[in-house]
Design a protein around this motif. Structure first.
Motif, mmCIF file in Angstrom:
data_model
loop_
_atom_site.group_PDB
_atom_site.id
_atom_site.type_symbol
_atom_site.label_atom_id
_atom_site.label_comp_id
_atom_site.label_asym_id
_atom_site.label_seq_id
_atom_site.Cartn_x
_atom_site.Cartn_y
_atom_site.Cartn_z
ATOM 1 N N LYS A 3 54.777 37.141 39.652
ATOM 2 C CA LYS A 3 53.988 37.389 40.855
ATOM 3 C C LYS A 3 53.456 36.063 41.377
ATOM 4 O O LYS A 3 53.196 35.140 40.621
ATOM 5 C CB LYS A 3 52.806 38.320 40.558
ATOM 6 N N HIS A 33 54.771 39.947 35.159
ATOM 7 C CA HIS A 33 54.255 40.848 36.182
ATOM 8 C C HIS A 33 52.817 41.222 35.833
ATOM 9 O O HIS A 33 52.562 41.816 34.792
ATOM 10 C CB HIS A 33 55.133 42.099 36.246
ATOM 11 N N THR A 34 51.861 40.833 36.675
ATOM 12 C CA THR A 34 50.453 41.127 36.428
ATOM 13 C C THR A 34 49.717 41.267 37.747
ATOM 14 O O THR A 34 50.185 40.792 38.785
ATOM 15 C CB THR A 34 49.803 40.022 35.570
ATOM 16 N N THR A 35 48.560 41.902 37.721
ATOM 17 C CA THR A 35 47.739 42.017 38.920
ATOM 18 C C THR A 35 46.601 41.005 38.919
ATOM 19 O O THR A 35 45.861 40.921 39.885
ATOM 20 C CB THR A 35 47.133 43.427 39.018
ATOM 21 N N ASP A 36 46.460 40.236 37.844
ATOM 22 C CA ASP A 36 45.367 39.277 37.702
ATOM 23 C C ASP A 36 45.916 37.928 37.216
ATOM 24 O O ASP A 36 46.430 37.840 36.105
ATOM 25 C CB ASP A 36 44.355 39.822 36.688
ATOM 26 N N TYR A 39 44.876 36.354 33.613
ATOM 27 C CA TYR A 39 45.137 37.189 32.448
ATOM 28 C C TYR A 39 45.332 36.419 31.145
ATOM 29 O O TYR A 39 45.003 36.898 30.090
ATOM 30 C CB TYR A 39 46.372 38.070 32.687
ATOM 31 N N LYS A 71 47.287 38.353 46.252
ATOM 32 C CA LYS A 71 48.692 38.474 45.860
ATOM 33 C C LYS A 71 49.551 38.271 47.105
ATOM 34 O O LYS A 71 49.339 38.909 48.132
ATOM 35 C CB LYS A 71 48.942 39.848 45.236
#
Length: 73
Positions: A3, A33-36, A39, A71
């Motif tokens: 990402k 793949h992460t949203t933060d 992490y 993002k």
């Protein structure tokens, strides 16, 4: 799948002889793949700030709360 994130400081921060300003934005690509982007101890973010601005993220005692991130993909 990685990402891409745009990281921007929220405010000016002066700590331990370092200065972080809102104009010091970076774009980072995470390894997984992460949203933060914070992490894994912000490894990619620390490397980007050192490479582009010669800013030591750990010396300045930065945390996730000092930054806004968006993002891009």
């Amino acid at each position: 799948m990685s990402k891409i994130f745009r990281i921007t400081p929220r405010h000016t921060k002066r700590v331990n002889g370092t200065v972080l300003t809102p104009g010091m934005a970076v774009t980072v690509t995470t390894a997984i793949h992460t949203t933060d982007p914070f992490y894994n101890g912000a490894k990619e973010i620390r490397e980007a700030y050192m490479k582009i601005y010669r800013f030591d993220y750990t010396k300045a005692c930065c945390s996730k709360n000092d930054f806004d991130f968006v993002k891009l993909d």
